[in-house]
Design a protein around this motif. Structure first.
Motif, PDB file in Angstrom:
ATOM      1  N   UNK A  12       0.830  -1.211   0.000  1.00  0.00           N
ATOM      2  CA  UNK A  12       0.000   0.000   0.000  1.00  0.00           C
ATOM      3  C   UNK A  12       0.864   1.259   0.000  1.00  0.00           C
ATOM      4  N   UNK A  13       2.019   1.222   0.681  1.00  0.00           N
ATOM      5  CA  UNK A  13       2.928   2.386   0.648  1.00  0.00           C
ATOM      6  C   UNK A  13       3.400   2.656  -0.781  1.00  0.00           C
ATOM      7  N   UNK A  14       3.732   1.599  -1.508  1.00  0.00           N
ATOM      8  CA  UNK A  14       4.197   1.776  -2.890  1.00  0.00           C
ATOM      9  C   UNK A  14       3.067   2.327  -3.762  1.00  0.00           C
ATOM     10  N   UNK A  15       1.864   1.791  -3.589  1.00  0.00           N
ATOM     11  CA  UNK A  15       0.723   2.286  -4.380  1.00  0.00           C
ATOM     12  C   UNK A  15       0.453   3.758  -4.078  1.00  0.00           C
ATOM     13  N   UNK A  16       0.513   4.121  -2.805  1.00  0.00           N
ATOM     14  CA  UNK A  16       0.323   5.522  -2.401  1.00  0.00           C
ATOM     15  C   UNK A  16       1.386   6.408  -3.056  1.00  0.00           C
ATOM     16  N   UNK A  17       2.618   5.965  -2.995  1.00  0.00           N
ATOM     17  CA  UNK A  17       3.715   6.756  -3.562  1.00  0.00           C
ATOM     18  C   UNK A  17       3.539   6.947  -5.080  1.00  0.00           C
ATOM     19  N   UNK A  18       3.208   5.866  -5.788  1.00  0.00           N
ATOM     20  CA  UNK A  18       3.115   5.956  -7.257  1.00  0.00           C
ATOM     21  C   UNK A  18       1.869   6.698  -7.725  1.00  0.00           C
ATOM     22  N   UNK A  19       0.822   6.700  -6.879  1.00  0.00           N
ATOM     23  CA  UNK A  19      -0.430   7.349  -7.277  1.00  0.00           C
ATOM     24  C   UNK A  19      -0.509   8.793  -6.784  1.00  0.00           C
ATOM     25  N   UNK A  20      -0.040   9.027  -5.556  1.00  0.00           N
ATOM     26  CA  UNK A  20      -0.310  10.320  -4.916  1.00  0.00           C
ATOM     27  C   UNK A  20       0.916  11.190  -4.655  1.00  0.00           C
ATOM     28  N   UNK A  21       2.106  10.602  -4.610  1.00  0.00           N
ATOM     29  CA  UNK A  21       3.298  11.409  -4.308  1.00  0.00           C
ATOM     30  C   UNK A  21       4.009  11.787  -5.591  1.00  0.00           C
ATOM     31  N   UNK A  22       4.276  10.785  -6.405  1.00  0.00           N
ATOM     32  CA  UNK A  22       5.075  10.990  -7.617  1.00  0.00           C
ATOM     33  C   UNK A  22       4.328  11.854  -8.622  1.00  0.00           C
ATOM     34  N   UNK A  23       4.990  12.840  -9.176  1.00  0.00           N
ATOM     35  CA  UNK A  23       4.404  13.665 -10.232  1.00  0.00           C
ATOM     36  C   UNK A  23       5.342  13.723 -11.421  1.00  0.00           C
ATOM     37  N   UNK A  24       4.865  13.478 -12.664  1.00  0.00           N
ATOM     38  CA  UNK A  24       3.539  12.957 -12.961  1.00  0.00           C
ATOM     39  C   UNK A  24       3.322  11.585 -12.313  1.00  0.00           C
ATOM     40  N   UNK A  25       2.045  11.288 -11.983  1.00  0.00           N
ATOM     41  CA  UNK A  25       1.728  10.028 -11.316  1.00  0.00           C
ATOM     42  C   UNK A  25       2.056   8.836 -12.223  1.00  0.00           C
ATOM     43  N   UNK A  26       2.497   7.751 -11.599  1.00  0.00           N
ATOM     44  CA  UNK A  26       2.752   6.527 -12.363  1.00  0.00           C
ATOM     45  C   UNK A  26       1.462   5.720 -12.508  1.00  0.00           C
ATOM     46  N   UNK A  27       0.593   5.815 -11.484  1.00  0.00           N
ATOM     47  CA  UNK A  27      -0.657   5.046 -11.499  1.00  0.00           C
ATOM     48  C   UNK A  27      -1.859   5.968 -11.343  1.00  0.00           C
ATOM     49  N   UNK A  28      -2.992   5.602 -11.946  1.00  0.00           N
ATOM     50  CA  UNK A  28      -4.232   6.340 -11.693  1.00  0.00           C
ATOM     51  C   UNK A  28      -4.838   5.842 -10.377  1.00  0.00           C
ATOM     52  N   UNK A  29      -5.765   6.592  -9.815  1.00  0.00           N
ATOM     53  CA  UNK A  29      -6.447   6.126  -8.608  1.00  0.00           C
ATOM     54  C   UNK A  29      -7.679   5.319  -9.027  1.00  0.00           C
ATOM     55  N   UNK A  30      -7.538   3.998  -9.047  1.00  0.00           N
ATOM     56  CA  UNK A  30      -8.619   3.141  -9.566  1.00  0.00           C
ATOM     57  C   UNK A  30      -9.918   3.309  -8.787  1.00  0.00           C
ATOM     58  N   UNK A  31      -9.814   3.716  -7.521  1.00  0.00           N
ATOM     59  CA  UNK A  31     -11.040   3.862  -6.721  1.00  0.00           C
ATOM     60  C   UNK A  31     -11.789   5.155  -7.028  1.00  0.00           C
TER      61      UNK A  31
END
Ligand code: GTP
Ligand code: MG
Length: 346
Positions: free
Chosen positions: A193-212
């Motif tokens: 979950x930390x990695x998902x948070x980092x790739x979706x919400x910290x990193x810019x541009x984001x690596x992942x979209x927020x699927x939820x």
């Protein structure tokens, strides 16, 4: 060596991470043996309760497995039958563990009185079967099946980068003894979950979209949206998403890893914020619903539930110390990348 450009350095480190992981990924044979074990246990569960299913969750089902990882199985009871009363989870633990003891050579430990009743089974490796099996069977844990499906969907959005980062962090946290919820640190699920948070919400541009937070493109059945009072919706049309969602982020695995360590070493507001993937910004203030743990990671589906509740003050101190150590090692570019990785995971 120290004058090597940053791009060349991270490209080399990325290759080295991939090469480091490749011999410790599960083999096809391991997957086959585990699947055969699941089917064998499912037949026994059906003897205890007709129509019962045993479904894999956790790393064997979410794409983030390393060699010899434990098997997590969830037993679902068929409730459409004509039986009026259904056995409780504790009763199922008692009955199924008895049958497994009688009909297999597994070591069986039944925990019917635990907060979440489970059966733990294991078998050492033999000359014919060079695989250790270690498996937990839980009952009716449908939320775990859903969060497994969420992780699997993220793994499918950006397979090479997300998967490599999660797998590397799993190895690193295990080697550095940071992956033991029972002694004050964090579970694999928590690190993922930390990695998902980092790739979706910290990193810019984001690596992942927020699927939820991607709206559905089709009408949803009620059971796709709600489970036991929890909102379990996420966008899961991966075929469409892979066409429509292209990350603008072109960083390689090593760049992302270095910045992940830096962020959690120095920048993350541990004392102020709760990490929550499903929110717009990925975080909300700890005062919102009286969160007071050291590290707060809200489960993607279970509102108010802290996945990192196992992390003690000392545990977080150790984990942050390790993030700082990792940052320092990866900054020392007088070393070869293979030596850096070896030191990182020693
Ligand atoms: P390894 O066993 O280390 O390979 O990792 P894993 O991916 O199987 O993760 P872990 O064993 O930590 O968790 C397995 C599964 O249990 C997760 O995928 C979740 O579905 C579920 N799970 C684990 N911890 C929690 C928790 O605190 N809350 C909830 N809701 N589910 C959890
Ligand atoms: Mg597991």
């Amino acid at each position: 060596q120290s004058s090597m450009s940053y791009e060349r350095y991270t490209a080399e480190l990325t290759n080295c991470i991939i090469a480091f992981l490749s011999p410790i990924l599960p083999t096809e044979e391991e997957y086959r043996i585990k699947e055969a074990t699941r089917r064998q246990l499912e037949r026994l569960a059906a003897k205890v309760s007709p129509g019962a299913k045993l479904l894999a969750f956790g790393s064997m089902a979410n794409g983030f497995a390393l060699r010899n990882s434990d098997m997590d199985l969830c037993c679902l009871i068929n409730r459409s039958g004509d039986q009026e009363v259904h056995p409780s989870a504790s009763e199922l633990v008692e009955m199924l563990s008895k049958v497994i003891r009688e009909e297999t050579d597994f070591n069986v430990l039944a925990l019917p009185k635990a907060r979440i009743p489970i059966i733990k089974i294991s078998r050492g490796s033999t000359s014919e079967l060079p695989y250790e099996i270690s498996c937990d069977i839980g009952f009716e844990n449908r939320l775990a099946l859903e969060n497994t499906r969420l992780l699997l969907s993220y793994a499918m959005v950006d397979p090479p980068r997300l998967r490599t980062l999660v797998l590397f962090l799993k190895v690193w946290t295990k080697r550095r003894k940071l992956n033991s919820p029972y002694t004050g640190t964090l579970s694999s699920y928590g690190y993922t979950l930390l990695v998902l948070f980092y790739l979706t919400h910290v990193k810019r541009p984001a690596v992942l979209p927020n699927l939820q937070r991607i709206p559905p493109t089709r009408p949803l059945a009620p059971e796709e949206v709600e489970l036991n009072g929890h909102n379990i919706y996420f966008y899961d049309d991966m075929a469409t998403l892979r066409k429509d969602w292209q990350s603008q982020n072109t960083e390689n695995v090593a760049e992302l890893l270095i910045d992940f360590f830096r962020y959690f070493a120095k920048e993350h507001p541990y004392s102020r914020e709760v990490i929550s993937l499903k929110t717009e910004t990925g975080m909300f203030g700890k005062d919102a619903i009286m969160w007071n743990a050291e590290l707060c990671i809200e489960d993607p589906f279970q509102h108010g539930y802290n996945v990192s509740r196992t992390v003690t003050k000392d545990g977080l101190y150790t984990i942050r110390g390790e993030f700082i150590r990792a940052t320092r090692i990866l900054q020392n570019r007088n070393q070869r990348v293979s030596a850096q990785l070896a030191e990182l995971c020693e």
